[in-house]
Design an enzyme around this catalytic site. Structure first.
Site, PDB file in Angstrom:
ATOM      1  N   HIS A 125       0.790  -1.140  -0.019  1.00 47.83           N
ATOM      2  CA  HIS A 125       0.080   0.043  -0.116  1.00 47.83           C
ATOM      3  C   HIS A 125       0.896   1.291  -0.095  1.00 47.83           C
ATOM      4  O   HIS A 125       0.630   2.217  -0.685  1.00 47.83           O
ATOM      5  CB  HIS A 125      -0.953  -0.050   1.239  1.00 47.83           C
ATOM      6  N   GLU A 126       1.943   1.286   0.857  1.00 50.07           N
ATOM      7  CA  GLU A 126       2.800   2.422   0.808  1.00 50.07           C
ATOM      8  C   GLU A 126       3.653   2.511  -0.358  1.00 50.07           C
ATOM      9  O   GLU A 126       3.816   3.637  -0.993  1.00 50.07           O
ATOM     10  CB  GLU A 126       3.745   2.332   2.079  1.00 50.07           C
ATOM     11  N   GLU A 157      -6.378   7.004  -0.632  1.00 49.08           N
ATOM     12  CA  GLU A 157      -6.275   6.054   0.026  1.00 49.08           C
ATOM     13  C   GLU A 157      -7.010   4.672  -0.656  1.00 49.08           C
ATOM     14  O   GLU A 157      -6.516   3.542  -0.473  1.00 49.08           O
ATOM     15  CB  GLU A 157      -6.855   6.229   1.320  1.00 49.08           C
ATOM     16  N   HIS A 179       1.514   4.255  -3.035  1.00 50.38           N
ATOM     17  CA  HIS A 179       1.684   5.836  -2.817  1.00 50.38           C
ATOM     18  C   HIS A 179       2.977   6.409  -3.416  1.00 50.38           C
ATOM     19  O   HIS A 179       2.939   7.436  -4.208  1.00 50.38           O
ATOM     20  CB  HIS A 179       1.602   6.293  -1.381  1.00 50.38           C
TER      21      HIS A 179
END
Length: 288
Positions: free
Chosen positions: A130-131, A199, A134
């Site tokens: 997930h990070e 998100e 980003h």
């Protein structure tokens, strides 16, 4: 959310900063605020990642000290076709994580000691995917810039009373008090608009990177439950950075409703479970 809309939101936050300067000091205040906003943006572009990491007392990890964590980060970065980011550890019991850096070549991921203790390696992989999502979409620059400007707006609002009797102040003391109340709320709304959509997208791309959406769904469930009862004191002291974390680290988010910078965790999990259902037949081994 496209980059054009993000640029508009960032411009809006800068305009808000300049507007506050005008309301507190007239044209002179507006010019000072414009110069300060320009300097803040420039400084934040080059240094906001270092500022945030320092704010949380993050220490850089080494492959020797955290081999299993480095292995997961390296695997996820390879799957995402990204350079290996720097890895940092934050000493706090609350499980959480964020990414920062102005571009993929200067990126860093930070995880808490609580996250490493509470989550399984598979769930940690989901969080790091997930990070890295980003990082891949260059959200990290927008998120750290937003945190810096929002913090500056809140600081300016806190000092507003010192300018309340300024003869160039077109609003007087009543207007100054309104600025103190409304400016941080407006900054929070901009953060919310930037963060919520990003998100959802980072969850989707992160699920593609790790190949197992349910790993991330399980991690989100555990982090959300823990964040409601375990303090993250640096985050509570610096709420303008809350939107950078994978789950809102602030206890206040349990009652803020409208102003939360993150989408509802239950909805994020539902979307990930839907993705898992769609990709179930294509799922491969534990690392793909």
């Amino acid at each position: 959310m496209g980059y054009k809309r993000t640029a508009v939101l960032m411009a809006g936050m800068t305009a808000l900063f300049i507007g506050i300067g005008f309301m507190l000091g007239g044209e002179a205040g507006m010019l000072i605020a414009f110069a300060f906003a320009a300097a803040t943006n420039l400084f934040a572009y080059w240094n906001s990642d270092k500022m945030v990491l320092r704010m949380y007392g993050a220490r850089e990890a080494t492959r020797e000290s955290q081999p299993w964590l480095f292995d997961i980060v390296a695997r996820m970065a390879e799957r995402a076709s990204l350079p290996m980011p720097r890895v940092y550890i934050i000493d706090t019991d609350q499980p959480n994580a964020f990414a920062t850096g102005r571009n993929p070549e200067n990126a860093a991921v930070a995880v808490t000691t609580g996250l490493m203790r509470v989550l399984s390696p598979e769930e940690v992989a989901g969080v790091l995917a997930h990070e890295l999502a980003h990082v891949k979409s260059r959200d990290t620059l927008i998120m750290t810039l937003t945190a810096t400007i929002a913090g500056a707006i809140s600081m300016l609002a806190n000092f507003a009373l010192f300018f309340g009797n300024n003869r160039n102040n077109p609003m007087g003391i009543v207007g100054t008090i309104l600025v103190m109340i409304l400016a941080p709320m407006a900054a929070m709304l901009v953060q919310m608009a930037i963060s919520r959509s990003r998100e959802y997208e980072a969850d989707r791309v992160g699920a593609e990177i790790c190949g197992r959406p349910l790993w991330l769904a399980s991690a989100l469930r555990k982090i959300d439950q823990a964040a409601q009862v375990i303090d993250n004191n640096p985050a509570e002291s610096n709420p303008a950075t809350a939107h950078m974390f994978i789950i809102n680290p602030l206890h206040a988010h349990a009652v803020d409703g409208l102003f939360t910078t993150h989408p509802k965790t239950a909805e994020r999990i539902r979307r990930l479970e839907a993705i898992a259902g769609q990709k179930l037949a294509a799922a491969a081994g534990p690392w793909g």
